[in-house]
Design an enzyme around this catalytic site. Sequence first.
Site, PDB file in Angstrom:
ATOM      1  N   ASP A  67       0.805  -1.225   0.000  1.00  0.00           N
ATOM      2  CA  ASP A  67       0.000   0.000   0.000  1.00  0.00           C
ATOM      3  C   ASP A  67       0.839   1.277   0.000  1.00  0.00           C
ATOM      4  O   ASP A  67       0.298   2.370   0.195  1.00  0.00           O
ATOM      5  CB  ASP A  67      -0.933   0.000   1.222  1.00  0.00           C
ATOM      6  CG  ASP A  67      -2.078  -0.986   1.060  1.00  0.00           C
ATOM      7  OD1 ASP A  67      -2.882  -0.803   0.126  1.00  0.00           O
ATOM      8  OD2 ASP A  67      -2.155  -1.952   1.840  1.00  0.00           O
ATOM      9  N   GLU A  72      -0.118   9.403   1.174  1.00  0.00           N
ATOM     10  CA  GLU A  72      -0.837  10.333   2.037  1.00  0.00           C
ATOM     11  C   GLU A  72      -0.947   9.811   3.476  1.00  0.00           C
ATOM     12  O   GLU A  72      -1.034  10.605   4.413  1.00  0.00           O
ATOM     13  CB  GLU A  72      -2.247  10.564   1.488  1.00  0.00           C
ATOM     14  CG  GLU A  72      -3.117  11.382   2.404  1.00  0.00           C
ATOM     15  CD  GLU A  72      -4.461  11.703   1.798  1.00  0.00           C
ATOM     16  OE1 GLU A  72      -4.620  12.834   1.349  1.00  0.00           O
ATOM     17  OE2 GLU A  72      -5.352  10.825   1.778  1.00  0.00           O
ATOM     18  N   ASP A  73      -0.944   8.490   3.641  1.00  0.00           N
ATOM     19  CA  ASP A  73      -1.255   7.954   4.971  1.00  0.00           C
ATOM     20  C   ASP A  73      -0.126   8.003   6.012  1.00  0.00           C
ATOM     21  O   ASP A  73      -0.402   8.254   7.181  1.00  0.00           O
ATOM     22  CB  ASP A  73      -1.819   6.537   4.834  1.00  0.00           C
ATOM     23  CG  ASP A  73      -3.169   6.562   4.140  1.00  0.00           C
ATOM     24  OD1 ASP A  73      -3.960   7.477   4.458  1.00  0.00           O
ATOM     25  OD2 ASP A  73      -3.432   5.713   3.277  1.00  0.00           O
ATOM     26  N   ARG A  92       1.140  -1.477   7.491  1.00  0.00           N
ATOM     27  CA  ARG A  92       1.579  -0.201   6.923  1.00  0.00           C
ATOM     28  C   ARG A  92       2.459   0.629   7.860  1.00  0.00           C
ATOM     29  O   ARG A  92       2.977   1.673   7.449  1.00  0.00           O
ATOM     30  CB  ARG A  92       0.355   0.631   6.488  1.00  0.00           C
ATOM     31  CG  ARG A  92      -0.522  -0.084   5.461  1.00  0.00           C
ATOM     32  CD  ARG A  92      -1.445   0.869   4.736  1.00  0.00           C
ATOM     33  NE  ARG A  92      -0.684   1.892   4.012  1.00  0.00           N
ATOM     34  CZ  ARG A  92      -1.222   2.957   3.438  1.00  0.00           C
ATOM     35  NH1 ARG A  92      -2.537   3.127   3.504  1.00  0.00           N
ATOM     36  NH2 ARG A  92      -0.483   3.837   2.804  1.00  0.00           N
ATOM     37  N   ARG A 137      -8.398   3.482  11.889  1.00  0.00           N
ATOM     38  CA  ARG A 137      -6.952   3.682  11.699  1.00  0.00           C
ATOM     39  C   ARG A 137      -6.380   4.792  12.588  1.00  0.00           C
ATOM     40  O   ARG A 137      -5.182   4.828  12.842  1.00  0.00           O
ATOM     41  CB  ARG A 137      -6.661   4.038  10.238  1.00  0.00           C
ATOM     42  CG  ARG A 137      -7.074   2.992   9.224  1.00  0.00           C
ATOM     43  CD  ARG A 137      -6.097   1.843   9.187  1.00  0.00           C
ATOM     44  NE  ARG A 137      -6.511   0.811   8.243  1.00  0.00           N
ATOM     45  CZ  ARG A 137      -6.183   0.793   6.958  1.00  0.00           C
ATOM     46  NH1 ARG A 137      -5.418   1.747   6.465  1.00  0.00           N
ATOM     47  NH2 ARG A 137      -6.605  -0.173   6.180  1.00  0.00           N
ATOM     48  N   HIS A 168     -11.498   6.010   5.853  1.00  0.00           N
ATOM     49  CA  HIS A 168     -10.855   7.241   6.320  1.00  0.00           C
ATOM     50  C   HIS A 168     -11.845   8.409   6.282  1.00  0.00           C
ATOM     51  O   HIS A 168     -12.791   8.408   5.492  1.00  0.00           O
ATOM     52  CB  HIS A 168      -9.694   7.617   5.387  1.00  0.00           C
ATOM     53  CG  HIS A 168      -8.470   6.784   5.563  1.00  0.00           C
ATOM     54  ND1 HIS A 168      -7.840   6.162   4.515  1.00  0.00           N
ATOM     55  CD2 HIS A 168      -7.749   6.479   6.669  1.00  0.00           C
ATOM     56  CE1 HIS A 168      -6.769   5.518   4.966  1.00  0.00           C
ATOM     57  NE2 HIS A 168      -6.693   5.690   6.274  1.00  0.00           N
ATOM     58  N   ILE A 249      -8.744  -1.574  -3.961  1.00  0.00           N
ATOM     59  CA  ILE A 249      -8.016  -1.638  -2.689  1.00  0.00           C
ATOM     60  C   ILE A 249      -8.304  -0.362  -1.863  1.00  0.00           C
ATOM     61  O   ILE A 249      -7.433   0.180  -1.190  1.00  0.00           O
ATOM     62  CB  ILE A 249      -6.498  -1.897  -2.891  1.00  0.00           C
ATOM     63  CG1 ILE A 249      -5.926  -1.008  -3.997  1.00  0.00           C
ATOM     64  CG2 ILE A 249      -6.253  -3.356  -3.219  1.00  0.00           C
ATOM     65  CD1 ILE A 249      -4.403  -1.117  -4.139  1.00  0.00           C
ATOM     66  N   CYS A 255      -5.214   9.920  -1.691  1.00  0.00           N
ATOM     67  CA  CYS A 255      -4.234   8.994  -1.097  1.00  0.00           C
ATOM     68  C   CYS A 255      -2.892   8.951  -1.812  1.00  0.00           C
ATOM     69  O   CYS A 255      -1.888   8.606  -1.215  1.00  0.00           O
ATOM     70  CB  CYS A 255      -4.735   7.552  -1.105  1.00  0.00           C
ATOM     71  SG  CYS A 255      -6.454   7.336  -1.231  1.00  0.00           S
TER      72      CYS A 255
END
Length: 267
Positions: A67, A72-73, A92, A137, A168, A249, A255
């Site tokens: 991923d 962005e995450d 992640r 998350r 999100h 996904i 993202c």
Amino acid sequence: MTSHPAYHFNSIIVREPSRSVVNGLRAKDRGSPTYEDVKAEHDAYVDAMREAGVKATVLPPLEAFPDSIFVEDPALVFTEGAIVLRPGAAARVGEAGEIAPTLRDMFDTVHDLPAGYADGGDVLTTQESVMIGLSARTDRAGAEALRACLDKLGRKSEIVKTPEGVLHFKTDCSLLDQETVLSTNRLARSGVFQNFRQMLIPEGEEAAANALRVNEVVMVGADFPRTIEMLDKAGYKVVTLKTTEIRKIDAGLSCMSLRWFSRGKGG
Ligand code: CIR
């Protein structure tokens, strides 16, 4: 606070998809994307970004992190500095350490989230404040720690809630201009956008909510004709991008980049 609009960017970081992207996390199985198709969507995205006026720093693929294309995450970036986050999915977490050296290289000020978990996908930067959505998350400890980091960057923030079952906060909303957000009904109903003009996503096109305003254009998934028409009629300059594969996904347009307005190193 910033003097330029919150959607005014001249710099982005993206990461090439790895071949392992076919194993990206997903809540529901709708079939796996192919590497070639994700790569094509990513290439078109980077082209559209450049067209919109940003300089793109392209990082190499990371096979160990399927991923990791979704840069962005694991981080947050602003003119004033960057924050290395702690992604809330076990698979992640390591992405934060992978992106940190690039951030330290490009920003004078970099803070590390000291506690809890937070994903950048849960963070909506608006003109007045940074909204942090609690989700599966992003936990309360991470959100509070993030507020402290934002404070150090001189950014006001608030903690809000992501609707139940939504990955999100930004899965369900995006900023269209200084006063306007694009939101799903389910998120708007929670009242978080009371201080904004709201444009609501037509029933059945919920995944279109993760649009992306970059300078003069609004990037929107190409599979959402009613949302595209609505934005077009409202006078936004819409650029459509294919997101069919990355949606398998659970990803959307925001993202795939970290975006900021750079005034040279360190803002
Ligand atoms: C994940 O579940 O983490 C990825 N498959 C999708 C991440 C999407 N990121 C985002 O909306 N910011």
